[in-house]
Design a protein around this motif. Structure first.
Motif, mmCIF file in Angstrom:
data_model
loop_
_atom_site.group_PDB
_atom_site.id
_atom_site.type_symbol
_atom_site.label_atom_id
_atom_site.label_comp_id
_atom_site.label_asym_id
_atom_site.label_seq_id
_atom_site.Cartn_x
_atom_site.Cartn_y
_atom_site.Cartn_z
ATOM 1 N N LEU A 1 7.971 17.114 12.244
ATOM 2 C CA LEU A 1 8.033 18.305 12.567
ATOM 3 C C LEU A 1 6.250 18.477 12.830
ATOM 4 O O LEU A 1 6.382 19.197 13.596
ATOM 5 N N ASP A 2 6.330 19.378 12.183
ATOM 6 C CA ASP A 2 5.016 19.916 11.673
ATOM 7 C C ASP A 2 4.042 19.060 12.475
ATOM 8 O O ASP A 2 2.307 19.442 13.568
ATOM 9 N N ALA A 3 3.565 17.283 11.636
ATOM 10 C CA ALA A 3 3.058 16.871 12.863
ATOM 11 C C ALA A 3 3.494 16.344 14.629
ATOM 12 O O ALA A 3 2.196 16.584 15.479
ATOM 13 N N VAL A 4 4.614 16.999 15.279
ATOM 14 C CA VAL A 4 4.661 16.822 16.285
ATOM 15 C C VAL A 4 4.325 18.193 16.643
ATOM 16 O O VAL A 4 3.185 17.606 17.386
ATOM 17 N N ARG A 5 4.659 19.267 16.030
ATOM 18 C CA ARG A 5 4.072 19.816 16.353
ATOM 19 C C ARG A 5 2.178 20.356 16.810
ATOM 20 O O ARG A 5 1.789 20.652 17.981
ATOM 21 N N HIS A 6 1.799 19.528 15.452
ATOM 22 C CA HIS A 6 0.459 19.630 15.617
ATOM 23 C C HIS A 6 -0.928 18.956 15.740
ATOM 24 O O HIS A 6 -1.897 18.856 15.808
ATOM 25 N N THR A 7 0.116 17.818 15.857
ATOM 26 C CA THR A 7 -0.966 16.484 16.067
ATOM 27 C C THR A 7 -0.687 16.151 17.386
ATOM 28 O O THR A 7 -1.290 15.607 18.253
ATOM 29 N N LEU A 8 0.325 16.407 17.784
ATOM 30 C CA LEU A 8 1.032 15.365 18.821
ATOM 31 C C LEU A 8 0.972 16.034 20.304
ATOM 32 O O LEU A 8 0.593 15.816 21.211
ATOM 33 N N ILE A 9 1.064 17.464 20.030
ATOM 34 C CA ILE A 9 2.081 18.284 21.450
ATOM 35 C C ILE A 9 0.128 19.079 21.885
ATOM 36 O O ILE A 9 0.295 18.324 22.905
ATOM 37 N N PRO A 10 -0.684 19.252 21.116
ATOM 38 C CA PRO A 10 -1.746 18.614 21.555
ATOM 39 C C PRO A 10 -2.520 17.794 22.470
ATOM 40 O O PRO A 10 -3.663 18.221 22.963
ATOM 41 N N LEU A 11 -1.763 16.892 22.078
ATOM 42 C CA LEU A 11 -2.624 15.944 23.173
ATOM 43 C C LEU A 11 -2.264 15.338 24.359
ATOM 44 O O LEU A 11 -2.451 14.742 25.380
ATOM 45 N N ALA A 12 -0.861 16.410 24.741
ATOM 46 C CA ALA A 12 -0.046 16.354 26.139
ATOM 47 C C ALA A 12 -0.927 17.163 26.835
ATOM 48 O O ALA A 12 -0.933 17.573 27.480
ATOM 49 N N THR A 13 -0.289 16.259 28.524
ATOM 50 C CA THR A 13 -0.855 16.272 29.561
ATOM 51 C C THR A 13 0.604 17.716 30.167
ATOM 52 O O THR A 13 0.773 18.155 30.910
ATOM 53 N N VAL A 14 1.563 16.734 29.577
ATOM 54 C CA VAL A 14 3.296 16.804 29.522
ATOM 55 C C VAL A 14 3.816 16.669 28.657
ATOM 56 O O VAL A 14 4.218 16.087 27.902
ATOM 57 N N VAL A 15 4.875 17.950 28.058
ATOM 58 C CA VAL A 15 5.729 17.537 26.720
ATOM 59 C C VAL A 15 7.245 17.872 27.322
ATOM 60 O O VAL A 15 7.502 19.043 28.342
ATOM 61 N N THR A 16 7.744 16.994 26.933
ATOM 62 C CA THR A 16 9.282 17.176 27.737
ATOM 63 C C THR A 16 10.718 17.401 27.068
ATOM 64 O O THR A 16 11.051 16.402 27.147
ATOM 65 N N PRO A 17 10.393 18.570 25.741
ATOM 66 C CA PRO A 17 11.680 18.068 25.126
ATOM 67 C C PRO A 17 12.904 18.293 25.756
ATOM 68 O O PRO A 17 12.655 19.351 26.370
ATOM 69 N N ASN A 18 14.302 17.881 25.537
ATOM 70 C CA ASN A 18 15.467 18.960 25.512
ATOM 71 C C ASN A 18 15.505 20.729 24.546
ATOM 72 O O ASN A 18 15.095 20.645 23.428
ATOM 73 N N LEU A 19 17.050 20.728 24.723
ATOM 74 C CA LEU A 19 17.607 21.709 24.047
ATOM 75 C C LEU A 19 17.000 22.285 22.488
ATOM 76 O O LEU A 19 17.095 23.045 21.902
#
Ligand code: PLP
Length: 281
Positions: A137-155
């Motif tokens: 989850l930390d990698a999702v937050r700090h490595t993956l999401i900063p690359l996103a043009t759009v991020v699309t999580p569900n609730l």
């Protein structure tokens, strides 16, 4: 609805890359992505990150592809074939996320480069089976999401990533802001799982303005692959030159049509289906 252009026979279509997991049941993951891409007139490029063992009842296991092989698939097609837009789905582990982030930066995918990237931060199946190790989850937050043009999580993914429990409009706005603060250029908070309301409202935020997309809620248990379909349709529209708000509007309508066309399959949840496009001119 206004559909994306279907290329003439022999004409090279735009290319969209999915970096995600497979679904042996054919309803979600890479199979949902490539179904939507084909029916949007797009050539699908595929980097497999994990192979899941699943059917309509649930996910009973998965096998992770070595991170170097995941990155090499991306490098191989980006160099030779060219990518108009990309999306990520199930990435399973920190090591895969880090390898994907590194190769994306290298080939210009993501907000620092010129190729738009839709990040669908897949964490669990609709049955609650995990598709991401908790430590990632930390990698999702700090490595993956900063690359996103759009991020699309569900609730559920919003809660895991931001700690915010979205129950109403105010908390949805706080969540969209939190995702933007993590580094996504645009964040979407999908209201589709907010069962208390008879409409489904998605909130789009770019750090400045909130845009709302509202559609009547469709009562169907056959919504397997709905999140993947939305993210894949956004990527297809971006590859066709749409702005992010226009791509989201297109994808929301595309997904609504796919939900309307969903069908029973197996004993559990059936898939959303883009096959309606075959009979629609
Ligand atoms: N399996 C894979 C490989 C996925 O990528 C996803 C979602 O992205 C799912 C299953 C879960 O889909 P759903 O929540 O629609 O069942």
């Amino acid at each position: 609805m206004k559909l994306l252009p279907i290329p003439a026979a022999g004409q090279t279509p735009v290319r969209v890359l999915t970096i995600a997991g497979t679904d042996s049941g054919g309803g979600a993951g890479i199979q949902a992505d490539t179904r939507t891409m084909a029916l949007c007139g797009v050539h699908a490029l595929v980097a497999v990150a994990a192979v899941t063992v699943q059917n309509s009842v649930g996910v009973s296991g998965f096998h992770e592809i070595p991170p170097r092989i995941v990155a090499d698939q991306v490098r191989s097609v980006a160099g030779d074939i060219g990518v108009g837009a990309a999306k990520t789905g199930m990435l399973a582990s920190t090591a895969i996320i880090e390898a994907v982030a590194e190769v994306c930066r290298e080939v210009g995918i993501g907000r620092a480069g010129s190729i738009p990237l839709v990040v669908d931060p897949v964490a669990a199946s609709m049955h609650g089976d995990p598709l991401l190790h908790e430590e990632a989850l930390d990698a999702v937050r700090h490595t993956l999401i900063p690359l996103a043009t759009v991020v699309t999580p569900n609730l559920d993914e919003v809660r895991l990533i931001t700690g915010i429990d979205v129950t109403d409009d105010a908390s949805a706005r706080r969540a969209a802001e939190a995702l933007h603060t993590l580094g996504a250029q645009w964040s979407i908070v999908k209201g589709g799982h907010l069962r208390s309301s008879d409409v489904s409202t998605d909130l789009l935020f770019d750090g400045d303005t909130f845009l709302e997309y509202t559609a009547p809620r469709l009562a169907t248990g056959n919504d397997h692959g709905g999140g993947d379909t939305l993210a894949a349709a956004i990527a297809c529209a971006l590859a066709n030159g749409y702005t992010v708000p226009d791509a989201v509007e297109f994808a929301k309508e595309w997904t609504r049509r796919c939900l309307e066309a969903s069908y029973d399959l197996g004993a559990g949840h059936g898939p959303v289906s883009p096959l309606w496009r075959l009979t629609h001119s």
